[in-house]
Design a protein around this motif. Sequence first.
Motif: not given
Length: 334
Positions: A56-84
């Motif tokens: 949980l601590k590691t998860y929280d530290v990593a999650s805290a690095l996503f701070r802007s809308p652009e960060d979250f867009t990149l995260l979603a685009e990256t993950y769904f691209g990996m899934l595909a």
Amino acid sequence: MIPKPPVVPRAELHCHMEGAAPPSLVIQLAERYGVALDGLLDANGNYSWHDFTTFLKTYDVASALFRSPEDFTLLAETYFGMLAAEGAIYGEVFISPDHAVQSGLTYKAYMDAIGEGIMRANEATGIEGRMISTGVRHYGVKAVEMAALTTVNNPHPLLTGFGLAGDEREGHPSNYQKAFKIAQEAGLGLTAHAGEFGGPESVKGVLDFLHVTRIGHGVRSVEDPALVQRIVEEGVTLEVCPGSNIALGVYSNLRFHPVNILRQAGVKITLSSDDPPFFRTTLGHEYAETSRVFGWDRAIQKELTANAIKAAFCDDDTKARLFQQLEEATRDTN
């Protein structure tokens, strides 16, 4: 040399958006924001943790690095691209109004950013994606009700479900009936985490009080045969995450995991990765390893994907297209 048959199309129903962040992306953001990652990654570049608390601590530290809308867009685009890239044609991710606030964003900005990333991945690969907004159980009843209200008051075409995440050992499911009623009346699909660290009573509680059609994990229902029969009779789908369960010590290894027992009992099983890079897994790995250990053939893999499509929180037209893709991809190899 006889060529291998193509991968059976896959679908995922249980993945936490922030928990899907690959270490490479976290390193990129840490450099952008000037944040030291001391102890976050091991010598091999994997997330470093050794029990649920440090996870949980590691998860929280990593999650805290996503701070802007652009960060979250990149995260979603990256993950769904990996899934595909692993043969997935559909995926759903859990998002959270509480995490939006913790990131310094409004829920709408956070949700819109993730939705934009999903749409970019769709344009690039054809993968379909949806979002499930969640309340965090251990934040308390009022927080979960506020999450439900925030969700229904900020609609998005890709936001199609509401769920309950967090520590299932805190708060009886009956406490969250109001929140789930709010979501249900807004037409959202309903799911809840249960039967992971909580036993069969946790599963019974969400079935009795929250009217869910899906359960996140749900594997410890195997400890109560009458409950397993109820799940079968009510047609409830389990979002099973074997790699996560093993990494967190719910079961010692895949051979002892009850996913095959539940499937043989008639339960509608799906496979998901939960927080994939934290548990050193992927959706493709989950399909491959369960098939290897339990002797599942391509017909059973197709069954798992079909279960996921049937239980997905998306519209009927999308489901019809997904079923067509599944049939076309497996027509000559069944």
